[in-house]
Structure formats: structure tokens, C-alpha cells
Design a protein around this motif. Structure first.
Motif, mmCIF file in Angstrom:
data_model
loop_
_atom_site.group_PDB
_atom_site.id
_atom_site.type_symbol
_atom_site.label_atom_id
_atom_site.label_comp_id
_atom_site.label_asym_id
_atom_site.label_seq_id
_atom_site.Cartn_x
_atom_site.Cartn_y
_atom_site.Cartn_z
ATOM 1 N N CYS A 1 0.858 -1.190 0.000
ATOM 2 C CA CYS A 1 0.000 0.000 0.000
ATOM 3 C C CYS A 1 0.889 1.233 0.000
ATOM 4 C CB CYS A 1 -0.924 0.013 1.225
ATOM 5 S SG CYS A 1 -0.065 0.108 2.800
ATOM 6 N N GLN A 2 0.312 2.354 -0.336
ATOM 7 C CA GLN A 2 1.060 3.595 -0.221
ATOM 8 C C GLN A 2 1.274 3.913 1.253
ATOM 9 O OE1 GLN A 2 0.016 6.999 -2.505
ATOM 10 N NE2 GLN A 2 0.185 5.920 -4.452
ATOM 11 N N ALA A 3 2.422 4.494 1.551
ATOM 12 C CA ALA A 3 2.745 4.813 2.941
ATOM 13 C C ALA A 3 1.716 5.755 3.559
ATOM 14 C CB ALA A 3 4.137 5.430 3.016
ATOM 15 N N THR A 4 1.082 6.559 2.732
ATOM 16 C CA THR A 4 0.081 7.500 3.246
ATOM 17 C C THR A 4 -1.124 6.788 3.848
ATOM 18 O OG1 THR A 4 -0.807 7.641 0.986
ATOM 19 C CG2 THR A 4 0.712 9.376 1.699
ATOM 20 N N ASN B 1 18.154 13.593 -1.180
ATOM 21 C CA ASN B 1 17.772 14.960 -1.558
ATOM 22 C C ASN B 1 16.664 15.527 -0.684
ATOM 23 O OD1 ASN B 1 19.586 15.114 -3.790
ATOM 24 N ND2 ASN B 1 18.152 13.908 -5.016
ATOM 25 N N THR B 2 15.778 14.653 -0.202
ATOM 26 C CA THR B 2 14.617 15.131 0.567
ATOM 27 C C THR B 2 14.676 14.753 2.045
ATOM 28 O OG1 THR B 2 13.306 13.124 0.164
ATOM 29 C CG2 THR B 2 13.184 14.888 -1.504
ATOM 30 N N GLY B 3 15.494 13.741 2.369
ATOM 31 C CA GLY B 3 15.529 13.257 3.737
ATOM 32 C C GLY B 3 14.353 12.371 4.094
ATOM 33 N N LEU B 4 13.517 12.053 3.108
ATOM 34 C CA LEU B 4 12.343 11.215 3.338
ATOM 35 C C LEU B 4 12.617 9.787 2.870
ATOM 36 C CD1 LEU B 4 9.569 13.685 2.104
ATOM 37 C CD2 LEU B 4 10.172 13.149 4.488
ATOM 38 N N LEU B 5 11.909 8.839 3.467
ATOM 39 C CA LEU B 5 12.049 7.439 3.084
ATOM 40 C C LEU B 5 11.480 7.205 1.688
ATOM 41 C CD1 LEU B 5 10.969 5.955 6.522
ATOM 42 C CD2 LEU B 5 13.269 5.863 5.559
ATOM 43 N N THR B 6 12.136 6.342 0.908
ATOM 44 C CA THR B 6 11.720 6.111 -0.479
ATOM 45 C C THR B 6 10.673 5.012 -0.602
ATOM 46 O OG1 THR B 6 13.465 4.481 -0.860
ATOM 47 C CG2 THR B 6 13.999 6.776 -1.316
ATOM 48 N N GLY B 7 10.610 4.096 0.367
ATOM 49 C CA GLY B 7 9.763 2.924 0.223
ATOM 50 C C GLY B 7 10.393 1.911 -0.717
ATOM 51 N N MET B 8 9.624 0.930 -1.149
ATOM 52 C CA MET B 8 10.114 -0.125 -2.027
ATOM 53 C C MET B 8 10.631 0.490 -3.328
ATOM 54 S SD MET B 8 9.626 -2.882 -0.215
ATOM 55 C CE MET B 8 9.903 -4.176 -1.422
ATOM 56 N N ALA C 1 7.693 -0.124 -10.860
ATOM 57 C CA ALA C 1 7.333 -0.681 -9.551
ATOM 58 C C ALA C 1 6.016 -0.113 -9.053
ATOM 59 C CB ALA C 1 8.445 -0.395 -8.540
ATOM 60 N N TRP C 2 5.834 1.187 -9.180
ATOM 61 C CA TRP C 2 4.604 1.816 -8.681
ATOM 62 C C TRP C 2 3.390 1.338 -9.471
ATOM 63 C CZ3 TRP C 2 6.012 7.636 -7.433
ATOM 64 C CH2 TRP C 2 6.884 7.647 -6.337
ATOM 65 N N ALA C 3 3.547 1.179 -10.798
ATOM 66 C CA ALA C 3 2.441 0.674 -11.610
ATOM 67 C C ALA C 3 2.082 -0.748 -11.200
ATOM 68 C CB ALA C 3 2.815 0.727 -13.090
ATOM 69 N N PHE C 4 3.102 -1.567 -10.893
ATOM 70 C CA PHE C 4 2.858 -2.945 -10.466
ATOM 71 C C PHE C 4 2.090 -2.969 -9.145
ATOM 72 C CE2 PHE C 4 3.901 -6.799 -8.172
ATOM 73 C CZ PHE C 4 3.719 -7.786 -9.128
ATOM 74 N N PHE C 5 2.536 -2.196 -8.163
ATOM 75 C CA PHE C 5 1.870 -2.185 -6.860
ATOM 76 C C PHE C 5 0.436 -1.657 -6.978
ATOM 77 C CE2 PHE C 5 6.338 -1.769 -5.057
ATOM 78 C CZ PHE C 5 6.373 -3.084 -4.615
ATOM 79 N N GLU C 6 0.231 -0.697 -7.851
ATOM 80 C CA GLU C 6 -1.109 -0.146 -8.055
ATOM 81 C C GLU C 6 -2.045 -1.181 -8.665
ATOM 82 O OE1 GLU C 6 -2.686 2.870 -11.353
ATOM 83 O OE2 GLU C 6 -1.435 3.884 -9.847
ATOM 84 N N GLY D 1 8.276 9.947 1.212
ATOM 85 C CA GLY D 1 8.068 10.796 0.061
ATOM 86 C C GLY D 1 6.771 10.464 -0.650
ATOM 87 N N SER D 2 6.351 11.380 -1.523
ATOM 88 C CA SER D 2 5.097 11.212 -2.250
ATOM 89 C C SER D 2 5.115 9.939 -3.093
ATOM 90 C CB SER D 2 4.878 12.428 -3.157
ATOM 91 O OG SER D 2 3.738 12.273 -3.956
ATOM 92 N N GLY D 3 4.043 9.152 -2.993
ATOM 93 C CA GLY D 3 3.894 7.948 -3.799
ATOM 94 C C GLY D 3 4.602 6.723 -3.273
ATOM 95 N N ALA D 4 5.343 6.848 -2.194
ATOM 96 C CA ALA D 4 6.124 5.716 -1.674
ATOM 97 C C ALA D 4 5.223 4.547 -1.302
ATOM 98 C CB ALA D 4 6.935 6.159 -0.461
ATOM 99 N N VAL D 5 5.699 3.340 -1.606
ATOM 100 C CA VAL D 5 4.948 2.114 -1.349
ATOM 101 C C VAL D 5 5.677 1.285 -0.294
ATOM 102 C CG1 VAL D 5 4.124 -0.056 -2.355
ATOM 103 C CG2 VAL D 5 3.945 2.080 -3.654
ATOM 104 N N VAL D 6 4.911 0.696 0.619
ATOM 105 C CA VAL D 6 5.460 -0.121 1.710
ATOM 106 C C VAL D 6 4.682 -1.435 1.794
ATOM 107 C CG1 VAL D 6 6.226 1.895 3.019
ATOM 108 C CG2 VAL D 6 3.929 0.952 3.414
ATOM 109 N N PRO D 7 5.250 -2.432 2.476
ATOM 110 C CA PRO D 7 4.491 -3.673 2.699
ATOM 111 C C PRO D 7 3.258 -3.396 3.554
ATOM 112 C CG PRO D 7 6.820 -3.987 3.167
ATOM 113 C CD PRO D 7 6.613 -2.522 3.011
ATOM 114 N N ARG D 8 2.175 -4.108 3.245
ATOM 115 C CA ARG D 8 0.953 -3.967 4.035
ATOM 116 C C ARG D 8 0.874 -5.108 5.048
ATOM 117 N NH1 ARG D 8 -3.651 -3.954 0.204
ATOM 118 N NH2 ARG D 8 -3.519 -6.233 0.311
ATOM 119 N N PRO D 9 0.797 -4.779 6.332
ATOM 120 C CA PRO D 9 0.637 -5.840 7.339
ATOM 121 C C PRO D 9 -0.775 -6.411 7.284
ATOM 122 C CG PRO D 9 0.544 -3.653 8.346
ATOM 123 C CD PRO D 9 0.846 -3.431 6.889
#
Length: 298
Positions: A43-46, A167-174, A237-242, A56-64
């Protein structure tokens, strides 16, 4: 690369054949839980309010939640033959004759010292000696190791994924690595990496067990034709997760003193410190590692 004929759906929760986990050695002592587990998709981290602000915007993480690898997924993931180039992951034990040079860093991890302390120790002659010995061992095995673009890394505890966008200091996700930026058809031939756990606790490697070419093929069969499927940086990767939000992410537990080998230019992946209490410390080296290189250990 062998043609994979199975077709995913948006509800698929079982692993398809693809990247395999090689059983390089039998050591499991010290592991506080199962060696391999699967997420309930992605899922998206949001969507996870407790971590959303760190990504960061659009980042994807594992869903528990996570479930232990079982049933048909075991046969799909573990030790399948033949082994395709750029489609395997392995765990190896690093011998004490090499680890002893990094004892000060490992002790710092056990004492939960700061990242600054760890990097100071990484400037010592003992560390340099250990690194030279490790690189010599890999060179002797024709691994063509490279030290540029890699080295000692530290990560805080409690992170679902742990790679940070500098560059942003934010986590990138998968994500997929782009050190070599080869086109999709040649991604499997890219050098891979070895990542040694120098910390005092288990850590995780997360990865999707499908190579990039298979991810794109699955999207094409679904009818996805937008430009993202040719973007090996993150669009694919983002298209696949979506499109396949239920497809599981593999979580592989790496014990202290162990290392994983993975084709990080050809698989979507990240590290995780989710269950850790002490600072995460790793040593990463890029090289050309073959499946048989460390079959009997490093």
C-alpha cells in the motif's frame, strides 16, 4: 530468461515463480522468528498514518499483517531450479576470521551507540584491514567487488522500510537500485550486492520475488500501456503495486554476522528495521556474485 506463463490478478496472494531463495547454509540459531514471511500485499505509505509523514510522495510499503511462508509458496520461492541470472537471493554466514576486524563496530551496535560513533570506527585501521581481507576473498572468487557507491550504513530502529532519499531526507519505500542504470532487457546482467549485518540484532531484506521484466509482462497482459512500465527507476514498480496490491512482499530475516546477496538492480526491494531496538549497521559491497560463489559460506 525462462518465460513465466502465470497471470496475476488484483487479488492474487500467492507467489508466482521468479526470484528464488537459495539455501546456502543451514544455520538458523539466533533467529527470533521465522526466516521468511510474506506481507498482505502493499500500500502507499500514506495509508498507514503512523508512518506517512516520514515518506516521500507515492512511496509504497508492505501492508501488514505478515504471515509465515507456508504451503505452495515454499516450493515457489525456495531453491527452485534452474537458477536464472539476476533472479536469486541468498544468505551466507560471514566467518569469524573476517568479522573479528569489525568487532569494535559490532560492540558499538550492541551498546546502541550513535551513527557518528559507528562512522568514526569505520575510519580505523582495523576496519580498513577487515575490508581489505573481505575484498581479497571476493576477488579470489572472481566476484569483481567494487567499493564505490557502497560501504557502512546505519539506520534507526522501527522503520518499515529504511532507504532514505538523500535529496529530501524522506524514506523512499520499495524501490530498485540504479547504480548501473541498464535498460530493462539487460537489468538481470547488472552486478548484484552483498550486505552484511554488523548490528547486534536481526534485520530484514524486503523484496518482490519477480524480476523487472516479469513485472512489466504482467502489466502488459493486464492491458497497462502507460509510460510507467518502461521506467525502471520507480514508475514500473509503482504501476505494479497499483495494479496488484494483494501480491505479497517477501521479508527475509538476516541474523547478526550473516549477509544477503541480492540482484538489487533487477528486483524491487528495501531493508527493514521494524522490530529492532538497537541501531542497524550494515556493510554493503557491489560485485558480480554467482549462485555457487558462496555455497559453502564466505
Amino acid at each position: 530468461m525462462a518465460t513465466l506463463s502465470m497471470q496475476l490478478s488484483s487479488e492474487t496472494k500467492e507467489l508466482l515463480p521468479g526470484v528464488v531463495l537459495l539455501q546456502q547454509h543451514s544455520q538458523t540459531a539466533g533467529l527470533s522468528g521465522p526466516r521468511v514471511s510474506l506481507s498482505d500485499g502493499s500500500c502507499q505509505a500514506t495509508a498507514l498514518t503512523n508512518i506517512a509523514a516520514s515518506y516521500g510522495s507515492g512511496a509504497v510499503v508492505p501492508r501488514p499483517p505478515w504471515r509465515t511462508l507456508a504451503g505452495s509458496d515454499v516450493a515457489t520461492l525456495v531453491g527452485a531450479e534452474p537458477i536464472e541470472v539476476g533472479q536469486w537471493v541468498a544468505i551466507v554466514q560471514v566467518p569469524e576470521r573476517i568479522l573479528r576486524h569489525f568487532r569494535a563496530i559490532r560492540d558499538a551496535g550492541l551498546q546502541n551507540k550513535s551513527a557518528d560513533v559507528v562512522f568514526q570506527l569505520a575510519g580505523s585501521e582495523e576496519y580498513a584491514l577487515g575490508l581489505r581481507e573481505l575484498l581479497a576473498e571476493m576477488t579470489a572468487r572472481c566476484c569483481k567487488p567494487r567499493y564505490d557507491g557502497a560501504g557502512i550504513n546505519t539506520r534507526p530502529t522501527g522503520l518499515s522500510t529504511c532507504t532514505v532519499n538523500s535529496n529530501t531526507g524522506l524514506l523512499t519505500g520499495m524501490h530498485v537500485d540504479t547504480f548501473y542504470s541498464r535498460e530493462l532487457e539487460l537489468r538481470a546482467l547488472s552486478p548484484n550486492r552483498i550486505c552484511i549485518n554488523l548490528g547486534a540484532e536481526d534485520r530484514y531484506l524486503l523484496f518482490v520475488n519477480l524480476p523487472l521484466r516479469e513485472m512489466r509482462r504482467q502489466l502488459e497482459q493486464l492491458g497497462v500501456r502507460d509510460a510507467r512500465i518502461n521506467d525502471t527507476g520507480r514508475g514500473l514498480a509503482w504501476a505494479f503495486f497499483e495494479s496488484f496490491p494483494s501480491y505479497p512482499i517477501v521479508r527475509l530475516r538476516i541474523a547478526p554476522g550473516e549477509a544477503y546477496l541480492a540482484p538489487t538492480e533487477n528486483v524491487v526491494h528495501d531493508g527493514s528495521t521494524e522490530d529492532k531496538r538497537l541501531i542497524d549497521i550494515t556493510l554493503t559491497i557491489l560485485g558480480t556474485f554467482a549462485p555457487d560463489t558462496f555455497r559453502d559460506g564466505l
